[in-house]
Design a protein around this motif. Sequence first.
Motif, PDB file in Angstrom:
ATOM      1  N   THR A   1       0.822  -1.218   0.000  1.00  0.00           N
ATOM      2  CA  THR A   1       0.000   0.000   0.000  1.00  0.00           C
ATOM      3  C   THR A   1       0.849   1.258   0.000  1.00  0.00           C
ATOM      4  OG1 THR A   1      -0.103  -0.030   2.421  1.00  0.00           O
ATOM      5  CG2 THR A   1      -1.857  -1.176   1.212  1.00  0.00           C
ATOM      6  N   GLU A   2       2.175   1.073   0.051  1.00  0.00           N
ATOM      7  CA  GLU A   2       3.084   2.214   0.156  1.00  0.00           C
ATOM      8  C   GLU A   2       3.468   2.718  -1.240  1.00  0.00           C
ATOM      9  OE1 GLU A   2       7.320   3.360   2.372  1.00  0.00           O
ATOM     10  OE2 GLU A   2       6.651   1.264   2.201  1.00  0.00           O
ATOM     11  N   LEU A   3       3.473   4.064  -1.423  1.00  0.00           N
ATOM     12  CA  LEU A   3       3.874   4.677  -2.676  1.00  0.00           C
ATOM     13  C   LEU A   3       5.338   5.109  -2.556  1.00  0.00           C
ATOM     14  CD1 LEU A   3       2.398   5.339  -5.361  1.00  0.00           C
ATOM     15  CD2 LEU A   3       2.158   7.693  -4.519  1.00  0.00           C
ATOM     16  N   LEU A   4       6.181   4.573  -3.407  1.00  0.00           N
ATOM     17  CA  LEU A   4       7.614   4.846  -3.348  1.00  0.00           C
ATOM     18  C   LEU A   4       8.067   5.657  -4.558  1.00  0.00           C
ATOM     19  CD1 LEU A   4       8.929   1.341  -2.211  1.00  0.00           C
ATOM     20  CD2 LEU A   4       8.319   3.310  -0.787  1.00  0.00           C
ATOM     21  N   LYS A   5       9.175   6.388  -4.368  1.00  0.00           N
ATOM     22  CA  LYS A   5       9.739   7.211  -5.435  1.00  0.00           C
ATOM     23  C   LYS A   5      11.240   6.959  -5.551  1.00  0.00           C
ATOM     24  CE  LYS A   5       6.565  11.143  -4.932  1.00  0.00           C
ATOM     25  NZ  LYS A   5       6.501  12.617  -4.701  1.00  0.00           N
ATOM     26  N   LEU A   6      11.730   7.006  -6.776  1.00  0.00           N
ATOM     27  CA  LEU A   6      13.164   6.882  -6.995  1.00  0.00           C
ATOM     28  C   LEU A   6      13.920   7.965  -6.230  1.00  0.00           C
ATOM     29  CD1 LEU A   6      15.704   5.797  -8.447  1.00  0.00           C
ATOM     30  CD2 LEU A   6      15.096   7.264 -10.397  1.00  0.00           C
ATOM     31  N   SER A   7      13.408   9.175  -6.267  1.00  0.00           N
ATOM     32  CA  SER A   7      14.092  10.297  -5.615  1.00  0.00           C
ATOM     33  C   SER A   7      14.177  10.132  -4.104  1.00  0.00           C
ATOM     34  CB  SER A   7      13.387  11.614  -5.948  1.00  0.00           C
ATOM     35  OG  SER A   7      12.036  11.571  -5.521  1.00  0.00           O
ATOM     36  N   ASP A   8      13.302   9.287  -3.528  1.00  0.00           N
ATOM     37  CA  ASP A   8      13.304   9.086  -2.072  1.00  0.00           C
ATOM     38  C   ASP A   8      14.190   7.926  -1.626  1.00  0.00           C
ATOM     39  OD1 ASP A   8      11.594  11.192  -1.671  1.00  0.00           O
ATOM     40  OD2 ASP A   8       9.784   9.952  -1.694  1.00  0.00           O
ATOM     41  N   LEU A   9      14.662   7.122  -2.591  1.00  0.00           N
ATOM     42  CA  LEU A   9      15.544   6.020  -2.202  1.00  0.00           C
ATOM     43  C   LEU A   9      16.815   6.568  -1.564  1.00  0.00           C
ATOM     44  CD1 LEU A   9      15.409   3.449  -5.156  1.00  0.00           C
ATOM     45  CD2 LEU A   9      14.240   3.332  -2.957  1.00  0.00           C
ATOM     46  N   ASN A  10      17.278   5.911  -0.505  1.00  0.00           N
ATOM     47  CA  ASN A  10      18.489   6.373   0.161  1.00  0.00           C
ATOM     48  C   ASN A  10      19.254   5.181   0.724  1.00  0.00           C
ATOM     49  OD1 ASN A  10      17.288   5.722   2.758  1.00  0.00           O
ATOM     50  ND2 ASN A  10      16.136   7.632   2.569  1.00  0.00           N
ATOM     51  N   GLY A  11      20.378   5.494   1.336  1.00  0.00           N
ATOM     52  CA  GLY A  11      21.156   4.455   1.988  1.00  0.00           C
ATOM     53  C   GLY A  11      22.143   3.753   1.087  1.00  0.00           C
ATOM     54  N   ALA A  12      22.292   4.214  -0.157  1.00  0.00           N
ATOM     55  CA  ALA A  12      23.237   3.584  -1.080  1.00  0.00           C
ATOM     56  C   ALA A  12      24.166   4.640  -1.679  1.00  0.00           C
ATOM     57  CB  ALA A  12      22.504   2.849  -2.190  1.00  0.00           C
ATOM     58  N   THR A  13      25.312   4.187  -2.121  1.00  0.00           N
ATOM     59  CA  THR A  13      26.251   5.068  -2.828  1.00  0.00           C
ATOM     60  C   THR A  13      25.917   5.114  -4.313  1.00  0.00           C
ATOM     61  OG1 THR A  13      27.982   4.470  -1.240  1.00  0.00           O
ATOM     62  CG2 THR A  13      28.693   5.518  -3.280  1.00  0.00           C
ATOM     63  N   ASN A  14      25.449   3.984  -4.842  1.00  0.00           N
ATOM     64  CA  ASN A  14      25.051   3.921  -6.249  1.00  0.00           C
ATOM     65  C   ASN A  14      23.751   3.149  -6.396  1.00  0.00           C
ATOM     66  OD1 ASN A  14      28.356   3.852  -6.567  1.00  0.00           O
ATOM     67  ND2 ASN A  14      27.336   5.059  -8.135  1.00  0.00           N
ATOM     68  N   TYR A  15      23.025   3.529  -7.434  1.00  0.00           N
ATOM     69  CA  TYR A  15      21.758   2.880  -7.759  1.00  0.00           C
ATOM     70  C   TYR A  15      21.824   2.382  -9.200  1.00  0.00           C
ATOM     71  CZ  TYR A  15      20.302   5.349  -3.564  1.00  0.00           C
ATOM     72  OH  TYR A  15      20.227   5.815  -2.271  1.00  0.00           O
ATOM     73  N   VAL A  16      21.238   1.213  -9.419  1.00  0.00           N
ATOM     74  CA  VAL A  16      21.163   0.642 -10.759  1.00  0.00           C
ATOM     75  C   VAL A  16      19.695   0.543 -11.162  1.00  0.00           C
ATOM     76  CG1 VAL A  16      21.667  -1.338 -12.238  1.00  0.00           C
ATOM     77  CG2 VAL A  16      23.279  -0.678 -10.432  1.00  0.00           C
ATOM     78  N   LEU A  17      19.365   1.138 -12.292  1.00  0.00           N
ATOM     79  CA  LEU A  17      18.030   0.967 -12.877  1.00  0.00           C
ATOM     80  C   LEU A  17      18.149  -0.045 -14.000  1.00  0.00           C
ATOM     81  CD1 LEU A  17      16.849   4.691 -13.264  1.00  0.00           C
ATOM     82  CD2 LEU A  17      16.646   3.193 -11.268  1.00  0.00           C
ATOM     83  N   VAL A  18      17.277  -1.035 -13.986  1.00  0.00           N
ATOM     84  CA  VAL A  18      17.261  -1.988 -15.084  1.00  0.00           C
ATOM     85  C   VAL A  18      15.826  -2.132 -15.581  1.00  0.00           C
ATOM     86  CG1 VAL A  18      17.196  -3.904 -13.418  1.00  0.00           C
ATOM     87  CG2 VAL A  18      17.723  -4.356 -15.820  1.00  0.00           C
ATOM     88  N   PHE A  19      15.644  -1.864 -16.861  1.00  0.00           N
ATOM     89  CA  PHE A  19      14.341  -2.021 -17.504  1.00  0.00           C
ATOM     90  C   PHE A  19      14.340  -3.388 -18.178  1.00  0.00           C
ATOM     91  CE2 PHE A  19      14.948   2.455 -16.930  1.00  0.00           C
ATOM     92  CZ  PHE A  19      13.685   2.942 -16.625  1.00  0.00           C
ATOM     93  N   TRP A  20      13.367  -4.212 -17.793  1.00  0.00           N
ATOM     94  CA  TRP A  20      13.356  -5.586 -18.250  1.00  0.00           C
ATOM     95  C   TRP A  20      11.939  -6.032 -18.516  1.00  0.00           C
ATOM     96  CZ3 TRP A  20      11.975 -10.127 -15.084  1.00  0.00           C
ATOM     97  CH2 TRP A  20      11.319  -9.783 -13.890  1.00  0.00           C
ATOM     98  N   SER A  21      11.784  -7.270 -18.936  1.00  0.00           N
ATOM     99  CA  SER A  21      10.465  -7.864 -19.126  1.00  0.00           C
ATOM    100  C   SER A  21      10.522  -9.333 -18.734  1.00  0.00           C
ATOM    101  CB  SER A  21      10.007  -7.732 -20.580  1.00  0.00           C
ATOM    102  OG  SER A  21       8.813  -8.472 -20.790  1.00  0.00           O
TER     103      SER A  21
END
Length: 441
Positions: free
Chosen positions: A322-342
């Motif tokens: 039920t929680e709405l999350l945002k990329l901009s709110d992610l924290n706690g990491a030095t780097n983030y990886v986005l992967v678009f997949w199917s």
Amino acid sequence: MKKFIFFLVSICAFNLNAQHTISGTFTPAEDYTWLIAYRLKPGTQVYAADTAIKNGAFTMTLPENAEPGTYRLVYAVPQEEYNFDIIYNGKEDIIFNFNSDDGASFKSSTENTILNEYEAAIATAEQNFISYYTNQEQDELLYQNLIQEILNIQERYEEKSNGLLAYHFIKANKPYMPTKLESVQDYVQHKKEHYFDAIDFNNTVLQSSGFLKDKLANFVFTALPLTADKVDLKETEINKNIVLINSHIEQLSASFKFHIYNDLWNYAVAYGYNSVSDFIYNTYLNELAKETNNIEIKNAIEAHNRLRLGEVAPEIIWKKGTELLKLSDLNGATNYVLVFWSSTCGHCLKELPALHKELSGKNKIKVLAIGLEDDTENWKQESKNLTSFEHAISLGKWDSEYADLYDIHATPTYFILDNEKRIIAKPENDKAVVEFLEKIY
């Protein structure tokens, strides 16, 4: 850089019923299979003819109604890279030999022979003149002799091409020459001030060729003060040059201007001049794209701008329970990886588990996997196997919101972000992701 060879032609006395050929050879033969000819027009090009290249040889028959003018010959893909220009005069067959090192050399064409001779002679003479400065010569008589040699070449070939269309290009290419000994600083400044003196921008022969585009691009990116030795100073001066060239072309057609500014934008991107490409787009190209209905190119430019290295990654919003999350709110990491997949993509089902294994336990790296899906069934099942990833779904697959926002045309597609969510890399596959991250940690 590709070589532009101008085959200058006479529009007068053109026989509409005559049918002529372009023929010759391409070397090495095994590298070439097909040739396409496009007729250049101001701001556009139109298909004219094509033919097979067999064992390195070809003969292309032009249509009976083929108009005189500049023709772009495309011999490989991408077409914008593998081509050169010739001019067909409507009265002669054209024969040339082409090799990948030297470009085209013509065996038959009066006008091209004259123009090619001129281009070679003037280039050598100008290089000799520049060498006077680079060698720090002091002999004023030598200086005047070098100037006179250039003036003589220009005059000789203008006379030789009189009555030919070659004259348009030779006259327009007339370089600035000092009337007395100048310092290198004064010469550079005066050459810039007089760069366009010989060019008639309303000349449709010039507009229907690559000549004006090349001249304008050369001016924009090379007519710079000797003191502009840092990137930010160069970009400032380049933007000033763009404003200056606009004063020469602002009265021309929107389609022609769009063609010019789109090419300048591509050059700026290739050089990595982001402030220049932004200036071109925001000041000229955006409105010209709308005016000329080049919406696809406009969209591609905007996608490039929002996804280029150094930009903050566009926002992604997803639900986790039920929680709405945002990329901009992610924290706690030095780097983030986005992967678009199917979940129906074979490559994805091979690469994502491998990436999941490689990054397991690396707490400084967080992965957000965005599924481009037609429905949720397969996605839910496959996502369960990637427990350390955050998961978002974008329904509609290729037409989905995030496929469009991130300009996704293949899966999997990767972006690596820094701790401020700025894009720092776009690896081609899971192994490249790991290799990039290993260089950081």
